[in-house]
Write an enzyme that holds these catalytic residues in place. Structure first.
Site, PDB file in Angstrom:
ATOM      1  N   GLU A  52       0.688  -1.231   0.049  1.00  0.00           N
ATOM      2  CA  GLU A  52      -0.073   0.036  -0.115  1.00  0.00           C
ATOM      3  C   GLU A  52       0.842   1.209   0.073  1.00  0.00           C
ATOM      4  O   GLU A  52       0.403   2.172  -0.433  1.00  0.00           O
ATOM      5  CB  GLU A  52      -1.072   0.079   0.936  1.00  0.00           C
ATOM      6  CG  GLU A  52      -2.106  -1.003   0.972  1.00  0.00           C
ATOM      7  CD  GLU A  52      -1.776  -2.482   1.532  1.00  0.00           C
ATOM      8  OE1 GLU A  52      -0.640  -2.553   1.793  1.00  0.00           O
ATOM      9  OE2 GLU A  52      -2.792  -3.260   1.846  1.00  0.00           O
ATOM     10  N   PHE A 114     -11.650  -7.907  13.117  1.00  0.00           N
ATOM     11  CA  PHE A 114     -10.582  -8.244  12.175  1.00  0.00           C
ATOM     12  C   PHE A 114     -10.152  -7.188  11.414  1.00  0.00           C
ATOM     13  O   PHE A 114     -11.169  -6.738  10.628  1.00  0.00           O
ATOM     14  CB  PHE A 114     -10.986  -9.627  11.528  1.00  0.00           C
ATOM     15  CG  PHE A 114      -9.915  -9.900  10.719  1.00  0.00           C
ATOM     16  CD1 PHE A 114      -8.729 -10.407  11.161  1.00  0.00           C
ATOM     17  CD2 PHE A 114     -10.206 -10.233   9.128  1.00  0.00           C
ATOM     18  CE1 PHE A 114      -7.800 -10.867  10.001  1.00  0.00           C
ATOM     19  CE2 PHE A 114      -9.014 -10.515   8.285  1.00  0.00           C
ATOM     20  CZ  PHE A 114      -7.835 -10.629   8.783  1.00  0.00           C
ATOM     21  N   GLN A 115      -9.120  -6.752  11.169  1.00  0.00           N
ATOM     22  CA  GLN A 115      -8.416  -5.774  10.323  1.00  0.00           C
ATOM     23  C   GLN A 115      -9.160  -4.643  10.432  1.00  0.00           C
ATOM     24  O   GLN A 115      -9.514  -3.547   9.740  1.00  0.00           O
ATOM     25  CB  GLN A 115      -8.843  -6.194   8.644  1.00  0.00           C
ATOM     26  CG  GLN A 115      -7.492  -7.318   8.348  1.00  0.00           C
ATOM     27  CD  GLN A 115      -7.510  -7.537   7.043  1.00  0.00           C
ATOM     28  OE1 GLN A 115      -8.368  -7.447   6.142  1.00  0.00           O
ATOM     29  NE2 GLN A 115      -6.357  -7.978   6.342  1.00  0.00           N
ATOM     30  N   LYS A 164     -17.882  -1.221   5.509  1.00  0.00           N
ATOM     31  CA  LYS A 164     -18.353  -1.976   4.382  1.00  0.00           C
ATOM     32  C   LYS A 164     -19.764  -2.384   4.103  1.00  0.00           C
ATOM     33  O   LYS A 164     -20.442  -2.242   3.146  1.00  0.00           O
ATOM     34  CB  LYS A 164     -17.750  -3.695   4.680  1.00  0.00           C
ATOM     35  CG  LYS A 164     -17.617  -4.622   3.596  1.00  0.00           C
ATOM     36  CD  LYS A 164     -17.230  -5.958   3.907  1.00  0.00           C
ATOM     37  CE  LYS A 164     -17.199  -6.855   2.575  1.00  0.00           C
ATOM     38  NZ  LYS A 164     -16.528  -8.200   2.758  1.00  0.00           N
ATOM     39  N   MET A 482      24.321   9.155   2.934  1.00  0.00           N
ATOM     40  CA  MET A 482      24.075  10.281   3.642  1.00  0.00           C
ATOM     41  C   MET A 482      24.243   9.971   5.275  1.00  0.00           C
ATOM     42  O   MET A 482      24.935  11.030   5.874  1.00  0.00           O
ATOM     43  CB  MET A 482      22.728  10.982   3.469  1.00  0.00           C
ATOM     44  CG  MET A 482      22.598  12.446   3.703  1.00  0.00           C
ATOM     45  SD  MET A 482      23.782  13.676   3.075  1.00  0.00           S
ATOM     46  CE  MET A 482      22.794  14.076   1.621  1.00  0.00           C
TER      47      MET A 482
END
Lengths: 584, 186
Positions: A52, A114-115, A164, A482
């Site tokens: 993502e 969940f999630q 959802k 760096m």
């Protein structure tokens, strides 16, 4: 006419109505209804990324190279949290994004489902605005508002969290023109009295300078045109932040190069010694100012910014002008012309003579090598062999990024995609994917370091899947360069965890993904290898093995003013005092 | 060089009140913030203060326009002039924020806070508490043979003063609403 449809269909309809062509995303349980709608249409193209974070950076690359908002679609929980780095990156660099996240059904929110993650809570400080949609009837209007907020005023990322059950339920679709957006209308026109004071100051200034930033590019192509007109007509020198490269062309006669911590000597000294600083769409970032108390001590400072909170945040503006760059510059140009195009020519000749003296230092000079590829040399060759092409450059973060800014020239806005504010390693590769999607015929190159590149290397799968011929030009020094440079300067040369062990064979890695790998170790082979990279019709992983211990100069050590710059041949041992060490 | 004819550090006709940038004096300001009464708006305001390291001395919020769904947040904050200026600009940037008013600089204003005090005691102390409550125009809103709950309205300073007096007389608990404020005049 009102239309009844499911929330999921509304999402797709609203994206179409907003003119969206590409969505970057990754499916999951809480966005399945939206993915089902995407499956059943052909107008909007969905690009399946591999992580993502990659989706968000790709959307940023798309947005920065087109001026249009980037759109991201990810699932709830880990989908949303993986997107957070990219969203924060977009916030810091003022990139318009609309991020859609799935959420568990409304009746399960707060239940540790969940999630489930508190996405609006997590992203509240890293978005310009965000929404949790609780009713399908409100979804379409919120989607339209989201595009308005993301693209109006100072652009930025917005997020819509869609449970959802809201996606499944049926509601009434609201068309874009009926969505209420009036309340958020940032002011575009600058105050004419302040603009008059700026023009008066321009007429008499002896040592003026334009200091331009990403705001010029965000304001649109008209802003860049007006800037060019104003710079060329007044003859003032112009420098730019990392974010603003390309707004004024690098080949322009008044161009001083980038300023800031790794900016050019002449640009930084001109900023320090000027008597009139005209900040156009930049924000006096700490990489620019160095020690604030000693920042350009003798100048009158004008600051043009669309965000009132940028003005007087770190540097007091003597002439603050709140407004959109293009709108303000239009007024400045018109007023300056109507008052007789006055400038202090005699003083300017002296000012330019001093600048020419500074240029003679040749601050980007490095020791060439016939046996090892110097990173600066690699970029000089890349520049020479790609100049004049329809070229877009992305970078990761680190030494290679600064060298790219120093050694590559940008002639037009929206051609340079780099993570400026947040400094996100792993930005460049997915960003290059977004750029290539927006500009299929263009040459898109990501100048990378091997450390940064590995952070989002999984996106090679995306590049191969969609036949995106992005060129990954890795300056491989087997070091986190760096970090290593700072350890040299600040930490007694104790190189704590700043080298890359167990690096992959990048050529085999490319081949494992179905891409082309090229390795180059000899300066004599470099040109041919770069031409091979350009000629190949597909993604290329170019492993350019460079000098391992090269440092990036010039450099203003943290906590120092602009006129205390380190140059390449200077002694760099313990150059940064203890007080500077805390400033990063 | 020739003078640019602009007085440094001033802002004639500017949108900002530019004061001495080096002033380190800490000021207390009362801000009135009008916002859309939508989910999370208070979290945005509070998150701004915590995220950017600003102080909140007092904060009150309630919907003031039920039809328009707008709420008024009154914040008492402290900081240098530059910090206060930045707080106002940052508040103004929040999308559901309609207006930000600095009641401390925008002219005279009235500030009131409501507090409830539970004071327990017998005999002389109880009588004294009642007598002082009368002087402060506090109302008794609950009473037992051994305790009072006083309701008092006033400036934060008046409530502080009342609290100081009640402490030796048996102050058990105190609840304060925080400051509500309005500008004077029409």
């Amino acid at each position: 006419m009102t239309q009844a449809m499911t929330g999921a269909k509304m999402v797709v309809q609203a994206l179409k109505d907003q003119g969206v062509e590409v969505v970057f995303g990754y499916p999951g349980g809480a966005v399945l209804p939206i993915y089902d709608e995407i499956f059943q249409q052909n107008e909007i193209r969905h690009i399946l990324v591999r992580h993502e974070q990659g989706a968000v950076h790709a959307a940023e690359g798309y947005a920065r190279s087109t001026g249009k908002p980037g759109v991201v679609l990810v699932t709830s929980g880990p989908g949303a949290t993986n997107a957070v780095t990219g969203i924060t990156d977009a916030l810091l660099d003022s990139i318009p994004l609309v991020v859609l996240t799935g959420q568990v059904p409304t009746f399960m929110v707060g239940n540790d489902a969940f999630q489930e993650a508190d996405t609006v809570g997590i992203t509240r400080p890293c978005t310009k605005h965000n929404w949790l949609v609780k009713e399908t009837d409100k979804l379409a209007e919120i989607l339209h508002q989201a595009f308005h907020v993301a693209t109006t005023g100072r652009p930025g990322p917005v997020l819509i969290d869609i449970p959802k059950d809201v996606q499944f339920a049926t509601g009434t679709y609201t068309e874009p023109r009926r969505a209420k957006v009036d309340h958020y209308r940032p002011r575009l026109k600058g105050d004419m009295e302040a603009i008059t004071r700026l023009v008066e100051a321009m007429e008499t200034a002896e040592r003026p300078i334009f200091y331009t930033g990403g705001g010029v590019i965000n304001s649109g192509d008209a802003a860049s045109q007006l800037l060019r007109e104003l710079v060329d007509a007044t003859g003032f020198p112009v420098t730019s932040t990392l974010m603003g490269l390309g707004a004024y062309p690098a080949s322009g006669k008044n161009w001083l190069g980038m300023l800031g911590m790794h900016g050019l000597y002449e640009a930084n000294l001109a900023m320090h010694d000027c008597d009139l600083m005209i900040n156009i769409g930049a924000r006096f970032d700490d990489r620019i100012t160095g020690r604030v108390a000693d920042f350009s001590p003798h100048s009158v400072k004008a600051h043009i910014d669309i965000d009132p909170s940028s003005i007087n945040k770190t540097i007091r503006a003597d002439i603050p002008i709140i407004g959109d760059v293009a709108h303000v510059l239009e007024d400045v140009v018109r007023l300056w012309k109507s008052r007789g195009r006055k400038v202090n020519k005699t003083a300017h000749a002296k000012w330019w003579a001093r600048i020419e003296e500074w240029k003679k230092i040749d601050c980007l000079k490095y020791e060439p090598s016939g046996t090892i590829i110097k990173p600066q040399y690699a970029l000089q060759r890349l520049e020479a062999l790609t100049k004049g092409r329809d070229r877009y450059i992305c970078t990761e973060v680190g030494q290679h990024q600064m060298w790219a800014a120093q050694f590559l020239g940008f002639e037009a806005p929206k051609r340079w995609m780099t993570s400026g504010g947040l400094g996100t390693m792993g930005y460049g590769f997915p960003a290059s994917i977004g750029v290539q999607l927006a500009h299929p015929e263009a040459l898109v190159i990501n100048v990378a370091g091997e450390g940064s590149w590995l952070m989002n290397m999984q996106e090679m799968g995306t590049a191969v899947q969609y036949h995106l011929p992005v060129k990954q030009f890795i300056l491989n020094n087997e070091r986190l360069g760096m970090v290593r440079q700072w350890q040299t300067l600040l930490h007694g040369g104790r190189y704590s965890h700043s080298w890359s062990e167990a690096l992959p064979d990048f050529v085999k890695l490319a081949e494992a993904f179905g891409a082309k790998g090229i390795q180059c170790t000899d300066p004599a082979d470099l040109d041919d290898a770069i031409m091979d990279m350009i000629a190949y019709d597909g993604p290329v992983l170019f492993d350019c093995l460079v000098e391992k211990h090269e440092n990036c100069f010039p450099m203003i050590p943290s906590g120092e003013p602009h006129n205390k710059m380190l140059l390449g041949n200077a002694s760099t041992d313990d150059a940064i005092g203890a007080s500077g060490a805390v400033l990063v | 060089m020739a003078a640019l004819n602009i007085e440094k550090g001033t802002s004639r006709h500017s949108a900002y009140d530019l004061r001495d940038p080096n002033a380190e004096t800490i000021e207390t300001h009362t801000l009135a913030v009008l916002v859309d009464n939508e989910a999370g708006v208070l979290a945005r305001v509070i998150g701004l203060f915590s995220g950017r390291g600003y102080n909140i001395d007092s904060l009150t919020v309630a919907e003031v326009d039920h039809e328009g769904h707008t709420s008024r947040i009154t914040i008492v904050t402290t900081g240098t002039a530059a910090v206060i200026e930045q707080i106002k600009a940052q508040l103004g940037r929040i999308v559901p924020v309609h207006e930000v008013h600095d009641l401390t600089t925008e002219g005279p204003s009235v500030e009131r806070e409501l507090a409830l005090f539970k004071v327990a005691g017998k005999g002389e102390k109880r009588v004294e508490a009642m007598r002082l409550a009368d002087i402060f125009r506090a109302n008794v809103v609950d009473s037992t043979l051994e305790s009072f709950v006083f309701e008092i309205t006033g400036t934060p300073g008046k409530i502080d003063a009342f609290a100081d007096l009640m402490r030796p007389l048996g102050l058990r608990e105190m609840a304060r609403t925080g400051v509500a404020a309005l500008s004077r005049g029409a």
